[in-house]
Design an enzyme around this catalytic site. Structure first.
Site, PDB file in Angstrom:
ATOM      1  N   ILE A   1     -27.088 -62.159  85.629  1.00  0.00           N
ATOM      2  CA  ILE A   1     -25.863 -62.913  85.922  1.00  0.00           C
ATOM      3  C   ILE A   1     -25.002 -63.054  84.670  1.00  0.00           C
ATOM      4  O   ILE A   1     -23.791 -62.844  84.717  1.00  0.00           O
ATOM      5  CB  ILE A   1     -26.216 -64.306  86.509  1.00  0.00           C
ATOM      6  CG1 ILE A   1     -26.982 -64.152  87.833  1.00  0.00           C
ATOM      7  CG2 ILE A   1     -24.948 -65.150  86.715  1.00  0.00           C
ATOM      8  CD1 ILE A   1     -26.237 -63.430  88.939  1.00  0.00           C
TER       9      ILE A   1
ATOM     10  N   GLY B   1     -31.132 -73.722 103.858  1.00  0.00           N
ATOM     11  CA  GLY B   1     -30.345 -74.617 104.713  1.00  0.00           C
ATOM     12  C   GLY B   1     -29.846 -75.832 103.940  1.00  0.00           C
ATOM     13  O   GLY B   1     -28.636 -76.071 103.847  1.00  0.00           O
TER      14      GLY B   1
ATOM     15  N   HIS C   1     -29.895 -58.543  99.945  1.00  0.00           N
ATOM     16  CA  HIS C   1     -30.450 -59.410 100.981  1.00  0.00           C
ATOM     17  C   HIS C   1     -29.722 -59.117 102.294  1.00  0.00           C
ATOM     18  O   HIS C   1     -28.626 -58.549 102.320  1.00  0.00           O
ATOM     19  CB  HIS C   1     -30.214 -60.885 100.657  1.00  0.00           C
ATOM     20  CG  HIS C   1     -30.797 -61.359  99.361  1.00  0.00           C
ATOM     21  ND1 HIS C   1     -32.136 -61.310  99.071  1.00  0.00           N
ATOM     22  CD2 HIS C   1     -30.201 -61.929  98.285  1.00  0.00           C
ATOM     23  CE1 HIS C   1     -32.344 -61.822  97.868  1.00  0.00           C
ATOM     24  NE2 HIS C   1     -31.180 -62.206  97.366  1.00  0.00           N
TER      25      HIS C   1
ATOM     26  N   CYS D   1     -27.055 -66.787  95.374  1.00  0.00           N
ATOM     27  CA  CYS D   1     -26.423 -65.650  96.056  1.00  0.00           C
ATOM     28  C   CYS D   1     -26.528 -65.801  97.572  1.00  0.00           C
ATOM     29  O   CYS D   1     -25.548 -65.558  98.287  1.00  0.00           O
ATOM     30  CB  CYS D   1     -27.059 -64.341  95.596  1.00  0.00           C
ATOM     31  SG  CYS D   1     -28.850 -64.284  95.752  1.00  0.00           S
ATOM     32  N   ASN D   2     -27.685 -66.192  98.070  1.00  0.00           N
ATOM     33  CA  ASN D   2     -27.847 -66.326  99.516  1.00  0.00           C
ATOM     34  C   ASN D   2     -27.005 -67.471 100.073  1.00  0.00           C
ATOM     35  O   ASN D   2     -26.370 -67.332 101.121  1.00  0.00           O
ATOM     36  CB  ASN D   2     -29.326 -66.557  99.878  1.00  0.00           C
ATOM     37  CG  ASN D   2     -30.099 -65.262  99.953  1.00  0.00           C
ATOM     38  OD1 ASN D   2     -29.654 -64.306 100.583  1.00  0.00           O
ATOM     39  ND2 ASN D   2     -31.259 -65.218  99.319  1.00  0.00           N
TER      40      ASN D   2
ATOM     41  N   ARG E   1     -34.425 -59.264  99.538  1.00  0.00           N
ATOM     42  CA  ARG E   1     -34.936 -58.114  98.769  1.00  0.00           C
ATOM     43  C   ARG E   1     -36.120 -58.605  97.937  1.00  0.00           C
ATOM     44  O   ARG E   1     -36.090 -59.700  97.381  1.00  0.00           O
ATOM     45  CB  ARG E   1     -33.828 -57.506  97.910  1.00  0.00           C
ATOM     46  CG  ARG E   1     -33.228 -58.460  96.872  1.00  0.00           C
ATOM     47  CD  ARG E   1     -33.916 -58.370  95.554  1.00  0.00           C
ATOM     48  NE  ARG E   1     -33.451 -59.295  94.559  1.00  0.00           N
ATOM     49  CZ  ARG E   1     -33.951 -60.514  94.354  1.00  0.00           C
ATOM     50  NH1 ARG E   1     -34.911 -60.982  95.141  1.00  0.00           N
ATOM     51  NH2 ARG E   1     -33.501 -61.267  93.372  1.00  0.00           N
TER      52      ARG E   1
END
Lengths: 315, 315
Positions: free
Chosen positions: B12, B173, B198, B118-119, B146
């Site tokens: 990052i 969540g 992902h 990221c997700n 991934r």
């Protein structure tokens, strides 16, 4: 003693043949239509043609590739022999589909039925266990499918996630409905780079107030379902198939549907759980029960299931 | 012109550094704390220590490994410098999380914030686009992750599907809730043997009557989201990353969240869709917008987003 013909000797055919041979109320004849000419060309004598085999059989289990099945049905009809198809065929071919827990009675005495696919069998095993205690309102599931079987060296993906089909919903939901009448199931499916097992992520809205512990107990009691624990070392499909090798079965098959205990969780009126499916073998005992249903060898599904399980060493 | 210090130069950090350098309203200083001693041992002169760099900065973007972040916060407080953390840290470290579409204003003028993972960024991008027109009732999502980044040669799995965590629900969540206040999201997550992206399978109950076409249009209009088509050759994460190579960007990154057009489907009061996330890069533009929010460089999130997009060539 009933005579069972196996037509086709691939991943499913060879396993059904061994499973039939293990039963004390049926015997097996194997036909490999795609090899007949090869045997003839090589001067090897064969016991008879596929047509001969079918004539002598009480029921034929069709394990030929998906595209050949529909043509074979004409042959079975002409020969007056009952037939069992696999999940690769459409439900419409037979108009009747089969799961030993879901709808055994529907196929009792019928001429033709179809054992639903490995994924549909997996969903049906656990959902049919949960429904009586939880009263299922609707099911939403994501099917993470193995890209190929272990020996399919030309198939992929090697390094990708493939929505398959990219359209939502996938066919798995409607397929469950062919063996669990009236259930509301919608599925999404994808392919990933692995060969060992499929994996399912299941979200169920329920009408009854149920504790997580009741769901775990029901799944633990059900045969052909295994409640497994990530904490105890079975945290992936690879560890599950390694465990299967310790069971000493033919081809190290895992006929049961493993459900991860940690994943089972009731939150309000929703139930979540994750399970896996050994795509090469979970439908094998179903084929045996389908034979008993078609040939009216056993009217009680639980008795047929128990007999099949005992002969095959299934938990 | 504001001065941005980058602390840590991994996956990052190196990307945020380049992205900052591409903006016309900020300049970048890079610190690699884990290398300082190595440089000294090798007799290589460095421009200054990380402490020096931080003293001179208006804001530091902390891209150090997850376990180091909390210690660094004391250093930033002592130096009186603002700081941005990454999704590897807990929300509790800063008490504030950031997504440019979801809650830009919450971080405006704040001292410390955290760009969600990221997700979570991927979920928030599309859900925040859908909510205004569909009025989201609840979201259920399965995150197919991934197994490792492309260069992480010691991580797996190579041939397994791993429920991760095996407990349901996963943390994704609650993480979405830190940037989309009040949304009802429950997630399940697993690891699969791939390195590229992902993939998310998303099921949304909605309160409004909406047509599939309206959802597609809204996603097409939204920047940092790409509606892609399997039919047109982008049917997998591998084909998406191959496409990204044609864009001529740094490291072939794909900052946008691709959503498969075929998967978008409204059935009654339910919306289904599938998307992918380039785990190495989707959060990079978010870091730039977070800098502008903390430093009060731009009060309107859409203006900051547009400026960042233009500088980075993002659709």
């Amino acid at each position: 003693m009933k005579t069972v013909a196996i037509n086709g000797y691939g991943t499913i055919g060879k396993r059904v043949a061994d499973a039939v041979a293990a039963q004390d109320d049926m015997k097996v004849n194997i036909g490999i239509p795609e090899r007949e000419q090869l045997f003839k060309d090589a001067g090897i004598e064969i016991a008879g043609t596929v047509e001969d085999m079918i004539q002598e059989a009480d029921v034929v289990v069709d394990c030929t590739p998906g595209s050949i099945g529909p043509q074979n049905l004409e042959m079975y009809k002409k020969a007056g022999v009952k037939a069992i198809y696999q999940g690769g065929e459409d439900h419409e071919l037979t108009g009747l589909s089969f799961n030993a827990f879901g709808n055994y009675d529907d196929s009792y005495g019928a001429d033709y039925t179809r054992v639903v696919s490995c994924n549909t069998t997996g969903l049906t095993r656990t959902l049919s266990t949960i429904d009586p205690i939880a009263d299922i309102k609707k099911v939403r599931a994501v099917m993470v499918r193995r890209g190929s079987d272990p020996s399919e060296i030309k198939k992929g993906p090697i390094n990708a996630i493939v929505p398959n089909p990219p359209k939502v919903p996938s066919h798995h939901g409607p397929d469950v409905k062919t063996v669990m009448n009236g259930i509301d199931v919608t599925t999404m499916a994808l392919l990933v780079p692995t060969t060992l097992m499929h994996q399912h992520n299941i979200m169920v809205e329920i009408n009854n107030e149920v504790e997580t512990e009741e769901i775990i107990e029901a799944l633990e009691k059900r045969s052909r379902v295994l409640v497994v624990s990530a904490e105890e070392g079975l945290g992936s499909t690879a560890e599950l198939m390694e465990y299967a090798k310790e069971l000493g079965r033919n081809r190290n098959d895992l006929y049961e549907i493993p459900v991860w205990k940690e994943s089972i969780n009731v939150v309000g009126k929703e139930l979540f759980y994750m399970q896996a499916v050994h795509q090469e073998s979970d439908v094998i005992p179903e084929n045996i029960d389908a034979i008993r249903a078609l040939l009216e060898m056993e009217s009680d599904n639980e008795k047929s299931i128990a007999k099949t399980n005992k002969a095959m060493g299934i938990f």
